[in-house]
Design a protein around this motif. Structure first.
Motif, mmCIF file in Angstrom:
data_model
loop_
_atom_site.group_PDB
_atom_site.id
_atom_site.type_symbol
_atom_site.label_atom_id
_atom_site.label_comp_id
_atom_site.label_asym_id
_atom_site.label_seq_id
_atom_site.Cartn_x
_atom_site.Cartn_y
_atom_site.Cartn_z
ATOM 1 N N SER A 16 0.829 -1.210 0.000
ATOM 2 C CA SER A 16 0.000 0.000 0.000
ATOM 3 C C SER A 16 0.862 1.258 0.000
ATOM 4 N N ILE A 17 2.025 1.193 0.609
ATOM 5 C CA ILE A 17 2.932 2.343 0.649
ATOM 6 C C ILE A 17 3.613 2.557 -0.704
ATOM 7 N N THR A 18 3.999 1.456 -1.363
ATOM 8 C CA THR A 18 4.812 1.568 -2.581
ATOM 9 C C THR A 18 4.012 1.694 -3.866
ATOM 10 N N GLY A 19 2.800 1.133 -3.921
ATOM 11 C CA GLY A 19 1.993 1.210 -5.128
ATOM 12 C C GLY A 19 2.679 0.582 -6.324
ATOM 13 N N ASP A 20 2.695 1.312 -7.473
ATOM 14 C CA ASP A 20 3.282 0.741 -8.678
ATOM 15 C C ASP A 20 4.808 0.757 -8.668
ATOM 16 N N ASN A 21 5.396 1.239 -7.583
ATOM 17 C CA ASN A 21 6.855 1.125 -7.380
ATOM 18 C C ASN A 21 7.208 -0.156 -6.624
ATOM 19 N N TRP A 22 6.239 -1.054 -6.515
ATOM 20 C CA TRP A 22 6.416 -2.269 -5.728
ATOM 21 C C TRP A 22 7.620 -3.092 -6.173
ATOM 22 N N SER A 23 7.949 -3.080 -7.463
ATOM 23 C CA SER A 23 9.049 -3.917 -7.959
ATOM 24 C C SER A 23 10.370 -3.582 -7.287
ATOM 25 N N TYR A 24 10.513 -2.349 -6.795
ATOM 26 C CA TYR A 24 11.759 -1.966 -6.132
ATOM 27 C C TYR A 24 11.886 -2.585 -4.742
ATOM 28 N N PHE A 25 10.767 -3.058 -4.208
ATOM 29 C CA PHE A 25 10.766 -3.605 -2.843
ATOM 30 C C PHE A 25 10.366 -5.077 -2.800
ATOM 31 N N SER A 26 9.950 -5.606 -3.933
ATOM 32 C CA SER A 26 9.423 -6.973 -3.982
ATOM 33 C C SER A 26 10.406 -7.997 -3.435
ATOM 34 N N ALA A 27 11.685 -7.855 -3.788
ATOM 35 C CA ALA A 27 12.692 -8.819 -3.340
ATOM 36 C C ALA A 27 12.837 -8.822 -1.819
ATOM 37 N N LEU A 28 12.590 -7.666 -1.193
ATOM 38 C CA LEU A 28 12.734 -7.591 0.267
ATOM 39 C C LEU A 28 11.677 -8.435 0.971
ATOM 40 N N GLY B 276 1.786 -15.850 -3.662
ATOM 41 C CA GLY B 276 0.398 -15.468 -3.899
ATOM 42 C C GLY B 276 0.180 -13.978 -3.686
ATOM 43 N N ILE B 277 0.772 -13.435 -2.621
ATOM 44 C CA ILE B 277 0.675 -11.995 -2.356
ATOM 45 C C ILE B 277 1.338 -11.209 -3.476
ATOM 46 N N GLN B 278 2.539 -11.670 -3.871
ATOM 47 C CA GLN B 278 3.278 -10.977 -4.931
ATOM 48 C C GLN B 278 2.466 -10.956 -6.225
ATOM 49 N N GLN B 279 1.864 -12.085 -6.556
ATOM 50 C CA GLN B 279 1.048 -12.166 -7.772
ATOM 51 C C GLN B 279 -0.140 -11.208 -7.690
ATOM 52 N N SER B 280 -0.782 -11.183 -6.525
ATOM 53 C CA SER B 280 -1.944 -10.310 -6.327
ATOM 54 C C SER B 280 -1.562 -8.838 -6.431
ATOM 55 N N ILE B 281 -0.453 -8.457 -5.809
ATOM 56 C CA ILE B 281 0.001 -7.070 -5.863
ATOM 57 C C ILE B 281 0.327 -6.671 -7.299
ATOM 58 N N ALA B 282 1.027 -7.574 -8.007
ATOM 59 C CA ALA B 282 1.397 -7.295 -9.398
ATOM 60 C C ALA B 282 0.155 -7.027 -10.241
ATOM 61 N N MET B 283 -0.882 -7.817 -10.030
ATOM 62 C CA MET B 283 -2.128 -7.643 -10.799
ATOM 63 C C MET B 283 -2.821 -6.337 -10.414
ATOM 64 N N GLN B 284 -2.789 -5.991 -9.118
ATOM 65 C CA GLN B 284 -3.462 -4.779 -8.637
ATOM 66 C C GLN B 284 -2.815 -3.510 -9.179
ATOM 67 N N VAL B 285 -1.478 -3.484 -9.226
ATOM 68 C CA VAL B 285 -0.766 -2.255 -9.613
ATOM 69 C C VAL B 285 -0.295 -2.280 -11.063
ATOM 70 N N GLY B 286 -0.588 -3.375 -11.795
ATOM 71 C CA GLY B 286 -0.283 -3.430 -13.216
ATOM 72 C C GLY B 286 1.160 -3.723 -13.574
ATOM 73 N N LEU B 287 1.855 -4.508 -12.746
ATOM 74 C CA LEU B 287 3.235 -4.899 -13.040
ATOM 75 C C LEU B 287 3.262 -6.294 -13.666
ATOM 76 N N PRO B 288 4.280 -6.604 -14.487
ATOM 77 C CA PRO B 288 4.378 -7.952 -15.064
ATOM 78 C C PRO B 288 4.512 -9.001 -13.965
ATOM 79 N N ILE B 289 3.620 -9.971 -13.964
ATOM 80 C CA ILE B 289 3.604 -10.979 -12.900
ATOM 81 C C ILE B 289 4.905 -11.768 -12.862
ATOM 82 N N SER B 290 5.442 -12.126 -14.032
ATOM 83 C CA SER B 290 6.661 -12.941 -14.064
ATOM 84 C C SER B 290 7.835 -12.217 -13.430
#
Length: 530
Positions: free
Chosen positions: A421-433, A454-468
């Motif tokens: 919720s804090i990062t939004g579509d910048n989630w990819s910068y924090f996903s590895a953490l 499952g969370i990562q997949q859901s977040i990716a779909m919510q913010v429009g990032l490539p799931i892979s």
């Protein structure tokens, strides 16, 4: 309320880190039970967890310690057999005959050899075998522990014959093309990190001057593992680390023998005398046997893995508020503990404790011509080292169970949702953490992937990032989390005889982990743009 729940959820983690890293740090066998108790209290009073569910998770966590503690015991026992019998000394002399250059020894054993072992088994086996070998060559145990933890990160995403990928992501119902895409991108992220991370690991043990002098060999040794590792990941997700490590090990030894990329140092001793071939064969035979058994028992196509993990019921009976069963492959299971959904199982023949560690030890005793007194000494020394780690690991596993209790309302999920919720579509910068957080708690890249993919997949779909890409970052993050994982730190410290240094190790290894995270974020951003 959401903020309060998140703060309360994260507080025990912050407390644990502070207790283990403050000036007068508490050892893990004290800090972990305190933190586990606090999480239990929070679950009961704040999250209104059922007392039976909490108690069942305490029982499950306590039983779960059998897995890591049996592996650690097996690794220590093999190490003591090799040391007491003199085999370790013979191997050390052989390595000195290849090269007495410290960088060459560290890269051959700590990088390439451990890379291959991770691909074959996982379960902390690389550090359990490679780290004592380096200490036997004269390197400082504490420095070796940190090197082993940091080095054993890149191959972890494909460790234990690819288990974190094919099993860790199975709940997502990805098709084969999508899994290969995740595997390829994971290998790319890890391979890019490999240009920096092994060098940072070497700095724990040696100087920048020696690293600079031998940088050509270091880079060639890194590439000898990561190039086949990445290439194999494009068409197979079981063998990248195993085959990549094996190829890298052979190339690294060949390069060291020819001194390619190695610069003589003033501390570099003359090359040792050549070890007699027969003596070397006997000394290496336990390790060769260990690797062969690991490979044979981990490759599904050979059929042995299926026999060792067969869940077909042999017998079972009610033990009062739970059901105990034994499968035909001796998989021990306790189901419905205290009439809750909580359970536990132990794959007796598959967990690398009896097979291969104890089996190799029993074969090695007559092979290495050990006396009864030497055998007794090896077993006694192993037993002495297991007491405090038993407490630490049990507390860690109970804490993990508590943190994950509650499904989508569990403390660990609240922390993850706060991140997104804090990062939004910048989630990819924090996903590895987030992947690293999962490994920090559970001690397993596979469990991290199972918990958070499952969370990562859901977040990716919510913010429009490539799931892979997001799943690849999760997988790479789960691997880099190995550096600071409490279970791994306790395991390697126990094997090397290091006491009360867990907090110190975390303070040191978290730096390369964060660097790894930055590299992963940058590579992930590049993949998104492509």
């Amino acid at each position: 309320m959401a903020f309060l729940g998140t703060f309360i959820s994260v507080f025990p983690i912050l407390l644990l880190i502070w207790l283990m890293t403050k000036k007068q740090a508490l050892p893990s066998h004290i800090a972990l039970p305190i933190s586990a108790l606090l999480v239990g209290v929070i679950q009961f009073f704040y999250f209104d967890a059922d007392w039976r569910l909490l108690t069942a998770n305490i029982i499950s966590g306590t039983l779960s310690v059998i897995t890591p503690i049996s592996i650690i015991a097996g690794a220590i026992l093999l190490n003591r057999v090799l040391a007491i019998s003199g085999a370790e000394s013979v191997i050390a002399h052989w390595l000195e005959s290849i090269s007495t250059n410290a960088i060459a020894q560290l890269m051959i054993i700590g990088w390439a050899f451990a890379f291959m072992l991770e691909g074959a088994s996982g379960f902390g086996t690389p550090a359990a075998i490679a780290a004592p070998m380096l200490v036997g060559l004269g390197f400082h145990p504490l420095k070796v522990a940190m090197l082993a933890l940091v080095m054993n990160s890149v191959p972890v995403s494909f460790g234990a014959v690819g288990t974190p990928i094919w099993f860790g992501l199975e709940a997502l119902n990805l098709n084969s093309e999508e899994i290969f895409e995740v595997a390829t991108q994971t290998a790319l992220i890890n391979s890019m990190a490999a240009f920096i991370i092994p060098i940072m690991a070497l700095k724990f043990v040696t100087s920048w001057q020696m690293i600079r002098q031998n940088i050509v060999f270091i880079l060639l040794s890194i590439l000898s593992c990561t190039v086949p590792y990445y290439w194999i990941a494009t068409w197979n997700y079981e063998f990248p680390a195993l085959i990549g490590g094996a190829i890298g090990l052979m190339i690294s030894i060949a390069l060291a023998k020819q001194r390619i990329g190695l610069k003589a140092d003033e501390n570099d001793l003359p090359r040792g005398e050549k070890v007699p071939f027969k003596a070397l064969v006997f000394a290496l035979s336990p390790l060769v046997l260990l690797i062969v058994i690991l490979i044979v028992t981990r490759i599904s196509q050979l059929g042995i893995k299926g026999l060792l993990t067969d869940m077909t019921l042999w017998f079972g009976f009610d033990i009062g508020h739970a059901y105990f069963s034994v499968s035909q492959a001796l998989v021990l299971s306790v189901e419905n503990i205290l009439n809750t959904p909580v359970g536990w199982s132990y794959k007796t023949l598959y967990v690398p404790a009896l097979i291969p560690f104890l089996l190799v030890v029993l074969i090695s005793i007559p092979l290495l011509k050990m006396s009864r007194s030497n055998v007794a000494e090896a077993f006694a020394d192993t037993g002495r080292r297991m007491k405090l780690p038993l407490i630490s690991l049990a507390a860690a596993l109970i804490m993990v169970n508590f943190m994950m209790l509650g499904g989508e309302h569990s403390p660990i999920f609240l922390i993850a949702n706060a991140f997104s919720s804090i990062t939004g579509d910048n989630w990819s910068y924090f996903s590895a953490l987030l992947g690293a957080l999962g490994s920090f708690f559970s001690g397993s890249a596979t469990v991290s992937n199972l918990t958070f993919s499952g969370i990562q997949q859901s977040i990716a779909m919510q913010v429009g990032l490539p799931i892979s890409v997001v799943l690849a970052l999760q997988s790479a993050g789960a691997a880099m989390g190995n550096m600071v994982c409490i279970n791994n730190i306790i395991a390697v410290s126990t094997i090397l005889g290091i006491a009360n240094k867990e907090g110190y190790i975390i303070k040191k290894t978290i730096i390369p982990m964060m660097v790894y995270g930055v590299i992963a974020a940058l590579v992930g951003a590049g993949l998104i743009l492509i």
